[in-house]
Enzyme design. Structure first.
Site, PDB file in Angstrom:
ATOM      1  N   ASP A 114       0.819  -1.208   0.000  1.00 33.15           N
ATOM      2  CA  ASP A 114       0.000   0.000   0.000  1.00 33.15           C
ATOM      3  C   ASP A 114       0.860   1.268   0.000  1.00 33.15           C
ATOM      4  OD1 ASP A 114      -2.226  -1.549  -0.034  1.00 33.15           O
ATOM      5  OD2 ASP A 114      -2.879  -1.105   2.010  1.00 33.15           O
ATOM      6  N   LEU A 135      -7.372   3.103  11.926  1.00 34.94           N
ATOM      7  CA  LEU A 135      -7.922   1.838  12.426  1.00 34.94           C
ATOM      8  C   LEU A 135      -7.096   1.307  13.594  1.00 34.94           C
ATOM      9  CD1 LEU A 135     -10.077  -0.408  11.960  1.00 34.94           C
ATOM     10  CD2 LEU A 135      -8.393  -1.529  10.478  1.00 34.94           C
TER      11      LEU A 135
END
Length: 293
Positions: free
Chosen positions: A74, A192
Site C-alpha cells: 500500500d 484503524l
C-alpha cells in the site's frame, strides 16, 4: 493499452513475481513505461522486454499512459499519487507486501489480473483525497493525501494540545500524542490501529482519530467531507510533525493547519471479481472461525 510501472526496492523473494509481471505484459505486446529509478534497480535482476520506455515525472505520463501499475504494498501505491496528481490516470496495485487494502491484487493472481485488465473487465473506484494548506505552503504542490493527514509530536517531546475547529466552530482540544484526519480509504490504515471506525469508501465522510489521548472520554468522530478543518497547536516543544500520507514535514507550533477535501479524486481500478467488502473479509479474516487455525 499503455501501462506505466512504478515500484520501490524489494527483497529477492519477489523477483519471480516481478519477472512474471513483465513476461505477461510482453505477451500482450503492451507498450510499457517504467519509472527510471525502478528500472535502474531491476535491470540487472530480471529479463526485460525490448519495448521498455522510461518516465521520470508526472509530466511524462500525461497523455501517454492508460494505467499506472504499482508493484509493492500500500505504501508503494500511495507513492504513485505524486505521479498521478489530478490527471485521472487509473491505478492498480499488485501486493508484494503484507496486508494490502489498496494494492489488492495478490501476487499469485498476476496472470488472471492482467487478463481481466486487458479485457477491460474492471470498474473505476473513485476515492476522495484530503488537502492541507498553511501560510507556509506545506508540501508544495503535493499537498494531498489519499489515506490521512496526521499531526503528531516530534521525537520524544511532551504531549501536545491540538485545538480543532470545524467551519470555524470549536470542536475540541485534544491532549494527545497526535491527531489523525483520515479519508474513508485511510480508515483501514493508521486510524484503524488507533481505534477508528472503518468507513465505506463512498460515504462522503472523514474521521478525526486521536493518538493516545490523555482525556480518555475523547473518541474518534466522523464528520462530513465538505467541511473545513483548522488546527492550532499548543505544546512545550517548539516544533511538531505533519504527515501527508508517507511524506512528513517539521513545522513550527505557531503554524495553523487547514484541511479540506481535495478538488480531485483518485481512480483505483477494481476488477469485476472483487468488491470492497470482499477485500475487508479477506484482509481482516471476517467470517472465519480463527479457533480452527
Amino acid at each position: 493499452m499503455k501501462i506505466a510501472i512504478y515500484g520501490r526496492e524489494f527483497n529477492n523473494s519477489v523477483l519471480p513475481y516481478v519477472q512474471e509481471v513483465f513476461n505477461v505484459l510482453d505477451s500482450y505486446k503492451n507498450p510499457i513505461l517504467v519509472y527510471n529509478k525502478y528500472l535502474d534497480y531491476i535491470k540487472d535482476k530480471i529479463k526485460l522486454p525490448a519495448n521498455i520506455q522510461v518516465f521520470t515525472s508526472h509530466d511524462d505520463l500525461l497523455g501517454e499512459t492508460d494505467v499506472l501499475l504499482s508493484l509493492g504494498g500500500d505504501g508503494t501505491l500511495l507513492d504513485t499519487l505524486s505521479l498521478i496528481r489530478d490527471s485521472g490516470i487509473p491505478v492498480i496495485g499488485i501486493n508484494f507486501g503484507r496486508l494490502g487494502f489498496l494494492a489488492s491484487i495478490n501476487k499469485d493472481e498476476i496472470k488472471k489480473a492482467f487478463e481481466a485488465l486487458h479485457n477491460r473487465e474492471f470498474t473505476l473506484d473513485k476515492r476522495t483525497l484530503l488537502s492541507v494548506a498553511s501560510k507556509q505552503g506545506l508540501f508544495g504542490d503535493e499537498n494531498f493525501a489519499l489515506n490521512d493527514i496526521t499531526i503528531h509530536r516530534r521525537d520524544n517531546s511532551a504531549m501536545m494540545i491540538i485545538h480543532a475547529y470545524m467551519n470555524n466552530e470549536f470542536v475540541n482540544s485534544y491532549w494527545a500524542d497526535g491527531l489523525i484526519i483520515a479519508t474513508p480509504t485511510g480508515s483501514t490504515a493508521y486510524s484503524l490501529s488507533c481505534g477508528g471506525p472503518i468507513i465505506y469508501p463512498s460515504s462522503q465522510n472523514f474521521v478525526i482519530t486521536p493518538i493516545a489521548p490523555h482525556n480518555l472520554n475523547v473518541r474518534p468522530v466522523i464528520i462530513p467531507d465538505d467541511v473545513s478543518l483548522t488546527f492550532e497547536i499548543e505544546a512545550r516543544s517548539s516544533k511538531f510533525l505533519v504527515s501527508c500520507d508517507s511524506r512528513t514535514e517539521t513545522v513550527d507550533r505557531s503554524v495553523k493547519i487547514i484541511l479540506n477535501k481535495a478538488s480531485f479524486h483518485v481512480n483505483l481500478i477494481r476488477l469485476n471479481n472483487e468488491t470492497y467488502l470482499t477485500t475487508l473479509r479477506n484482509k481482516l479474516l471476517w467470517g472465519i472461525d480463527t479457533r480452527n487455525y
